[in-house]
Scaffold this active site. Structure first.
Site, PDB file in Angstrom:
ATOM      1  N   GLY A   1       0.713  -1.071  -0.027  1.00 31.76           N
ATOM      2  CA  GLY A   1      -0.003   0.010   0.003  1.00 31.76           C
ATOM      3  C   GLY A   1       0.747   1.251   0.156  1.00 31.76           C
ATOM      4  O   GLY A   1       0.642   2.144  -0.560  1.00 31.76           O
TER       5      GLY A   1
ATOM      6  N   GLN B   1      -7.431   0.799   3.898  1.00 28.48           N
ATOM      7  CA  GLN B   1      -8.376   0.197   5.135  1.00 28.48           C
ATOM      8  C   GLN B   1      -9.872  -0.361   4.532  1.00 28.48           C
ATOM      9  O   GLN B   1     -10.559  -0.940   5.361  1.00 28.48           O
ATOM     10  CB  GLN B   1      -8.445   1.073   6.086  1.00 28.48           C
ATOM     11  CG  GLN B   1      -7.344   1.331   6.914  1.00 28.48           C
ATOM     12  CD  GLN B   1      -7.031   0.101   7.843  1.00 28.48           C
ATOM     13  OE1 GLN B   1      -7.796  -0.716   8.194  1.00 28.48           O
ATOM     14  NE2 GLN B   1      -5.527  -0.047   8.123  1.00 28.48           N
TER      15      GLN B   1
ATOM     16  N   HIS C   1      -2.871  -7.127   2.698  1.00 28.93           N
ATOM     17  CA  HIS C   1      -2.761  -7.775   3.785  1.00 28.93           C
ATOM     18  C   HIS C   1      -3.843  -7.256   4.757  1.00 28.93           C
ATOM     19  O   HIS C   1      -3.898  -7.775   5.940  1.00 28.93           O
ATOM     20  CB  HIS C   1      -1.288  -7.763   4.595  1.00 28.93           C
ATOM     21  CG  HIS C   1      -1.099  -6.312   4.902  1.00 28.93           C
ATOM     22  ND1 HIS C   1      -0.990  -6.069   6.214  1.00 28.93           N
ATOM     23  CD2 HIS C   1      -0.419  -5.407   4.410  1.00 28.93           C
ATOM     24  CE1 HIS C   1      -0.445  -4.597   6.646  1.00 28.93           C
ATOM     25  NE2 HIS C   1      -0.256  -4.459   5.096  1.00 28.93           N
TER      26      HIS C   1
ATOM     27  N   CYS D   1       4.260   4.545  21.457  1.00 29.76           N
ATOM     28  CA  CYS D   1       5.307   4.766  22.778  1.00 29.76           C
ATOM     29  C   CYS D   1       6.803   5.075  22.268  1.00 29.76           C
ATOM     30  O   CYS D   1       7.221   4.056  21.670  1.00 29.76           O
ATOM     31  CB  CYS D   1       5.096   3.654  23.731  1.00 29.76           C
ATOM     32  SG  CYS D   1       5.983   4.020  25.265  1.00 29.76           S
TER      33      CYS D   1
HETATM   34  N1  PLP Z   1      -2.794   3.231   4.097  1.00 26.84           N
HETATM   35  C1  PLP Z   1      -3.314   3.047   5.238  1.00 26.84           C
HETATM   36  C2  PLP Z   1      -4.294   3.786   5.652  1.00 26.84           C
HETATM   37  C3  PLP Z   1      -2.949   2.187   6.183  1.00 26.84           C
HETATM   38  O1  PLP Z   1      -3.622   1.612   6.987  1.00 26.84           O
HETATM   39  C4  PLP Z   1      -1.738   1.333   5.953  1.00 26.84           C
HETATM   40  C5  PLP Z   1      -1.196   0.252   6.510  1.00 26.84           C
HETATM   41  O2  PLP Z   1      -1.458   0.212   7.901  1.00 26.84           O
HETATM   42  C6  PLP Z   1      -0.961   1.738   4.586  1.00 26.84           C
HETATM   43  C7  PLP Z   1      -1.697   2.867   3.842  1.00 26.84           C
HETATM   44  C8  PLP Z   1       0.185   1.067   4.118  1.00 26.84           C
HETATM   45  O3  PLP Z   1       0.069  -0.239   3.539  1.00 26.84           O
HETATM   46  P1  PLP Z   1       1.505  -1.172   3.523  1.00 26.84           P
HETATM   47  O4  PLP Z   1       1.565  -1.757   5.054  1.00 26.84           O
HETATM   48  O5  PLP Z   1       0.915  -2.240   2.446  1.00 26.84           O
HETATM   49  O6  PLP Z   1       2.573  -0.599   3.012  1.00 26.84           O
END
Ligand code: PLP
Length: 390
Positions: free
Chosen positions: A73, A184, A206, A330
């Protein structure tokens, strides 16, 4: 004896569905070909990728050529922002980017990098107390030289879903490319890109029961995009690198399953989520739901628990076998409030007590009951030790 695990951190990641593992496994071993090779193993790999692309395109209601497979992502967000901003500027379209204060760092830090190291102007649109972006505020941020707008579909920390179609109506009228980080939303919300009105959309497998390390960027035909990774001519010269066929097959299978089961799973999760929220609000004093009460992801519950720090709650829950998380991290021994909660106007002293419980396919009603049984005691004990609370 260790307690059975109750996993309530599906916004962080999800387990890979066994049906997805089954679909991807042959592409590691007997069907291991490189999709660029002309021989039969290569053609087989290429066919698997075409099928996966077709599956994703049908779900997004777009042309297969508009789908780019990426490594995650984060890469999809980077390619969208950097690729469009740089291509637009090269065409003399302008130098200004608009995004929002509650984006994931994959978008926010990329936009800031484009500002700080590449000289773009950046406007960061604020949100209201529920974490909602006002489309009017986006309209007011637009300039004649705006080259890209990026607003996330649903927020990872507080679950709020944004009014994308309303924002898209504004960007479209001005002819400005509109990107959404739908990482998400992927497993839970409709993804028809025409209904949403977006020109670019990022996904990550994932988050919907596929493996980590594979994503999608949808790019509407005609949207200017420079590659950010150069090399071979893969993905129609938009993303060089030998394609990861097993993971691409896995992503498409996971997305198809998630979308097929979406309606039933949304109803089930929404009911469980609402029971969890109501139970926590009834049993723990001085708790505040964060994010919009109804316009939120089906499995997403998140709260400010006043008078405690997130770390104590997470450790207490972990001892009970419950995996949860917090938007506030944290760092160096101190609890740092997240930029999302701060942007929603939550004061620092409250933001450090952020708790996120995200439900998913494995969550059963008795898991919700268990959290409702143990969380009030954990909070009570932590508050008893917090001098400021007393
Ligand atoms: N954008 C959002 C809203 C996410 O929640 C996440 C992952 O937590 C990402 C982007 C990044 O995705 P990736 O973990 O596949 O790099």
């Amino acid at each position: 004896m260790s307690k059975p695990i109750i996993y309530m951190d599906h916004s962080a990641t999800t387990p890979v569905d066994p049906r997805v593992v089954e679909a991807m496994l042959p592409y590691f071993t007997e069907r291991f070909g490189n999709a660029s090779s002309l021989h039969r193993l290569g053609r087989e790999a290429s066919q698997a990728m075409d099928d996966a692309r077709q599956t994703v395109a049908e779900i997004l209601s777009c042309h297969p050529h508009e789908i780019i497979f990426t490594s995650c992502g984060t890469e999809s967000d980077n390619l969208a922002l950097r690729g469009v901003a740089l291509a637009q500027r090269a065409r003399g379209r302008g130098n200004h980017i608009v995004t929002t204060a509650i984006e994931h760092h994959a978008v926010l830090h990329t936009a800031e990098d484009l500002r700080d190291r590449y000289g773009f102007d950046l406007t960061i649109v604020p949100v209201d107390r529920d974490g909602l972006v006002n489309p009017q505020a986006v309209a007011e941020a637009l300039r004649d030289d705006t080259v890209l707008v990026s607003v996330m579909y649903a927020n990872n920390e507080v679950g709020t879903i944004q009014p994308l179609a309303e924002i898209a109506a504004i960007t479209r009228e001005r002819g400005i490319p509109f990107h959404t980080d739908a990482v998400q939303a992927g497993g839970y919300l409709p993804l028809n890109v025409d209904d949403l009105g977006v020109d670019l959309l990022s996904l990550s497998a994932h988050k919907f029961y596929g493996p980590k390390g594979v994503g999608v960027l949808y790019v509407r035909s005609g949207t200017p995009l420079w590659p950010i990774q150069t090399g071979g001519g893969h993905e129609r010269k938009r993303r060089a690198g030998t394609e990861n066929i097993p993971y691409i097959v896995a992503l498409a299978t996971a997305l198809r399953l998630a979308q097929e089961e979406r309606e039933a799973e949304t109803a089930r999760l929404t009911a469980l989520r609402d029971r969890l929220i109501a139970g926590i609000e009834a049993r723990i004093p001085d708790v505040q739901l964060t994010g919009h009460r109804t316009q939120r992801l089906p499995g997403h519950a998140s709260f400010i628990v006043r008078g405690v720090e997130a770390e104590g709650m997470l450790m207490g829950l972990d001892l009970e076998g419950i995996c949860a998380s917090s938007g506030s991290a944290c760092t160096s021994g101190a609890q740092e409030p997240s930029h999302v909660l701060t942007a929603m106007g939550i004061p620092r002293r409250d933001a450090v007590g952020h708790l996120r419980l995200t439900l998913g396919r494995g969550t059963r009603p008795e898991d919700v009951d268990r959290v409702l049984d143990v969380l009030p005691g954990i909070v009570e004990r932590l508050r008893a030790y917090a001098p400021s609370w007393a």
